[in-house]
Design an enzyme around this catalytic site. Structure first.
Site, PDB file in Angstrom:
ATOM      1  N   ASP A  12      33.657 -22.660  -4.195  1.00 50.68           N
ATOM      2  CA  ASP A  12      32.237 -22.070  -4.132  1.00 50.68           C
ATOM      3  C   ASP A  12      31.996 -21.545  -2.865  1.00 50.68           C
ATOM      4  OD1 ASP A  12      29.519 -21.899  -5.057  1.00 50.68           O
ATOM      5  OD2 ASP A  12      29.307 -24.038  -4.506  1.00 50.68           O
ATOM      6  N   HIS A  29      33.793 -12.319  -3.775  1.00 57.01           N
ATOM      7  CA  HIS A  29      34.727 -12.662  -4.850  1.00 57.01           C
ATOM      8  C   HIS A  29      36.127 -11.891  -4.608  1.00 57.01           C
ATOM      9  CE1 HIS A  29      31.486 -14.583  -6.750  1.00 57.01           C
ATOM     10  NE2 HIS A  29      30.838 -13.505  -7.489  1.00 57.01           N
ATOM     11  N   LEU A 123      55.414 -25.212  -8.515  1.00 55.49           N
ATOM     12  CA  LEU A 123      53.932 -25.600  -8.540  1.00 55.49           C
ATOM     13  C   LEU A 123      53.604 -25.306 -10.032  1.00 55.49           C
ATOM     14  CD1 LEU A 123      51.261 -26.391  -6.988  1.00 55.49           C
ATOM     15  CD2 LEU A 123      50.985 -23.991  -6.891  1.00 55.49           C
TER      16      LEU A 123
HETATM   17  C1  FPP Z   1      31.663 -19.356  -6.493  1.00 59.40           C
HETATM   18  O1  FPP Z   1      31.012 -18.440  -5.556  1.00 59.40           O
HETATM   19  C2  FPP Z   1      32.883 -18.637  -7.360  1.00 59.40           C
HETATM   20  C3  FPP Z   1      32.821 -18.216  -8.640  1.00 59.40           C
HETATM   21  C4  FPP Z   1      31.848 -17.800  -9.299  1.00 59.40           C
HETATM   22  C5  FPP Z   1      34.296 -18.220  -8.899  1.00 59.40           C
HETATM   23  C6  FPP Z   1      35.408 -18.115  -8.281  1.00 59.40           C
HETATM   24  C7  FPP Z   1      35.949 -16.727  -8.271  1.00 59.40           C
HETATM   25  C8  FPP Z   1      37.062 -16.268  -7.331  1.00 59.40           C
HETATM   26  C9  FPP Z   1      37.593 -17.073  -6.204  1.00 59.40           C
HETATM   27  C10 FPP Z   1      37.302 -14.923  -7.436  1.00 59.40           C
HETATM   28  C11 FPP Z   1      38.141 -14.763  -8.556  1.00 59.40           C
HETATM   29  C12 FPP Z   1      39.301 -15.701  -8.842  1.00 59.40           C
HETATM   30  C13 FPP Z   1      40.413 -15.145  -9.478  1.00 59.40           C
HETATM   31  C14 FPP Z   1      41.520 -16.157  -9.735  1.00 59.40           C
HETATM   32  C15 FPP Z   1      40.899 -14.049  -9.738  1.00 59.40           C
HETATM   33  P1  FPP Z   1      29.460 -18.044  -5.712  1.00 59.40           P
HETATM   34  O2  FPP Z   1      29.511 -16.780  -6.236  1.00 59.40           O
HETATM   35  O3  FPP Z   1      29.090 -18.889  -6.698  1.00 59.40           O
HETATM   36  O4  FPP Z   1      29.104 -18.119  -4.488  1.00 59.40           O
HETATM   37  P2  FPP Z   1      27.455 -18.510  -4.052  1.00 59.40           P
HETATM   38  O5  FPP Z   1      27.445 -20.148  -4.269  1.00 59.40           O
HETATM   39  O6  FPP Z   1      27.614 -18.471  -2.431  1.00 59.40           O
HETATM   40  O7  FPP Z   1      26.544 -17.574  -4.434  1.00 59.40           O
END
Ligand code: FPP
Length: 232
Positions: A12, A29, A123
């Site tokens: 997150d 992201h 893994l």
């Molecule tokens: C939360 O950050 C994260 C996500 C929506 C998903 C996680 C995605 C990635 C780490 C990138 C893509 C992954 C791969 C495997 C290619 P948020 O957008 O909710 O952050 P915020 O809460 O600060 O808005």
């Protein structure tokens, strides 16, 4: 250091991390996707056997279309890189979630990644894409009900072991430690059945800034816990 067998992560804080740098959410992201590579390597180096990450939830479709598109584009690029990384690092990769709802080319990439890495013995890396725990359990219950309606399964044969074998995580042991980055302290529909006895660790560090050192810190806290598997 006694490393947990299975670590599950809720990644997150990509958006907030990017905003703190005056950058668009999608930059966060992209950086978050680099952190995934770093942490799979770290997990493997530390001797963790199973790592499961929450990349895209069933709820994430409700984000603005351009953000969903950017996440799907990252997913494509990441899976392609992962096919090579899995071969290099002896990593077995499985996708959990309802992949039938993903774009056909992503489904093809997933099939290639899973098939090509199926025989690797390092893994075990699970990526949750279009995953939601309630959706996973409903899909399982439907298949169990179909079998039962066809006369192939008696209701009294349904127990915890059988139910777990219908989940996307079949053959994968339950997580020992769950890490959620960026300050929120909730499970967000992640591995609800599987995490009945999992130790939970929350850190304020946002996912793009998460490092091997932060992973080690979480494991050290986990090692200080008195684990119980029932009776509280
Ligand atoms: C939360 O950050 C994260 C996500 C929506 C998903 C996680 C995605 C990635 C780490 C990138 C893509 C992954 C791969 C495997 C290619 P948020 O957008 O909710 O952050 P915020 O809460 O600060 O808005």
């Amino acid at each position: 250091m006694n490393v947990p067998n299975h670590v599950a992560i809720i990644m997150d804080g990509n958006g907030r991390w990017a905003a703190s740098k005056g950058m668009p959410r999608n930059y966060g992201h992209a950086k978050g996707s680099n952190t995934v590579e770093l942490i799979t390597q770290a997990a493997s180096d530390l001797g963790i056997k199973y790592l499961t990450i929450y990349a895209f939830s069933t709820e994430n479709w409700s984000r603005p279309a351009d953000e969903v598109d950017a996440l799907m584009k990252l997913m494509r690029e990441y899976i392609k890189r992962c096919i090579r990384k899995a071969a290099k690092n002896n990593m077995k990769v499985r996708i959990i979630g309802n992949t039938s709802k993903l774009a056909p080319d992503i489904q093809e990439l997933i099939a290639e990644l899973e098939t090509s890495s199926a025989g690797y013995t390092g893994l075990n890396f699970q990526i949750a894409i279009n995953y939601g725990s309630r959706d996973e359990m409903i899909r399982a219950v439907r298949r169990i009900a179909e079998k039962s309606a066809d006369g192939l399964l008696k209701p009294e044969e349904i127990d915890e072991e059988l139910f777990a074998s219908y989940l996307d995580t079949k053959e994968i042991p339950d997580p020992d430690l769950m890490i959620r980055t960026s300050g929120e302290q909730r499970l967000s529909n992640y591995l609800l059945w599987q995490m009945a006895y999992t130790e939970l660790y929350f850190t304020d560090v946002p996912w793009p800034a998460f490092t091997k050192e932060e992973l080690v810190k979480a494991i050290e806290v986990y090692n200080g816990r008195n684990r119980r598997f029932g009776n509280i």
